[in-house]
Design a protein around this motif. Structure first.
Motif: not given
Length: 302
Positions: A93-111
């Protein structure tokens, strides 16, 4: 700044911008919110037929909502976002909100190889689809859940669902539903709709909740049930009930025994008696129009 609830609230004015974003998806080119201090007044609620019954208010450090008509429809901005995006997992849910609202918060990438350590939960649930009327017991095709979900959330059954809900006489409504609605057997595929003609069980169980006064509240509770994970959840054709589709294991316990156990669990947990028709493996489930239906992400990706 890493993605989190707090970070999102900081970038969306306590969550007000999330409410505004969601409401604009339903009511584009209109003013959806009018903020005065910590109060946003009353606006249209897309989850209550578009009625002007939704009140949004900043409560401490987070924006919350309630419906002046649906007393059980209340919560915070993340609850509201869940209804729109149909996502129950916190991280997703947090990832979706970040993406759709273009908040540009850092997403910690998995290996790149982290997925090798994830459990393999690949699972395909097949059911039979039947054309109306319900007396037709020979399936037209075999479907997976994402295909059934696509039918329910499209406009295919919108007109007949509205027509059914306009009928006030119980017997007439029952006859209309039996003659006009396509249906599926969620619990498996059949050569002919009869318990003896089951070809393969889907490991799915349908639980019917009828004549609910707290439909939205129960819907939220089921989506967050601690014991059973929801595979699909949608409003019944009548509009005052829910169809809850969950995964079961019939390798050691029979379908009817599992149903009895789940019914007892629901009675103990939610103090609700469920429709006993789900005990039959060949039970027919009519397909209504419900644009807010929920489907688990594992089926959406198939």
């Amino acid at each position: 700044m890493e993605i989190s609830r707090e970070a999102i609230l900081n970038k969306t004015h306590y969550g007000i911008k999330i409410y505004a974003y969601v409401l604009r998806q339903y009511y584009p080119d209109t003013k959806v919110l009018s903020v005065k201090g910590r109060d946003c007044g009353i606006t249209r609620n897309p989850f209550n037929g578009g009625k002007e019954t939704l009140r949004i208010h900043i409560n401490g450090v987070i924006a919350t909502h309630r419906d002046t008509e649906l007393k059980t429809f209340n919560g915070d901005v993340f609850d509201f976002a869940q209804y729109h995006f149909r996502i129950t997992g916190e991280e997703e849910l947090l990832l979706k909100i970040n993406q759709e609202l273009h908040l540009n918060l850092e997403v910690k990438q998995k290996d790149e190889l982290d997925w090798l350590n994830d459990p393999d939960d690949t699972w395909y649930a097949y059911c039979s689809f039947f054309k109306a009327p319900v007396r037709n017991v020979f399936p037209a095709e075999t479907m997976r859940l994402h295909q059934v979900f696509a039918l329910i959330t499209s406009d295919k059954y919108k007109r007949i669902t509205e027509d059914l809900r306009a009928i006030t006489e119980v017997k007439e409504a029952r006859k209309f539903k039996a003659n006009r609605f396509d249906y599926v057997t969620f619990s498996g595929t059949f050569e002919k709709r009869n318990d003896k003609n089951l070809l393969q069980h889907s490991n799915l169980l349908t639980i019917d909740f009828d004549h609910l006064d707290n439909l939205q509240e129960l819907k939220a509770q089921l989506l967050n049930d601690e014991y059973f994970e929801t595979e699909m959840l949608f409003t019944s054709p009548s509009g005052d009930g829910l169809k809850w589709i969950i995964r079961i294991d019939v390798s050691e316990v029979t379908h009817s025994e599992y149903f009895t156990a789940v019914a007892n669990y629901i009675k103990h947990t939610y103090n609700i008696e469920v429709d006993q028709s789900g005990k039959d493996v060949s039970r027919a489930c009519f397909l209504p129009y419900d644009p807010t239906a929920f489907l688990h992400k594992r089926h959406q990706a198939l």
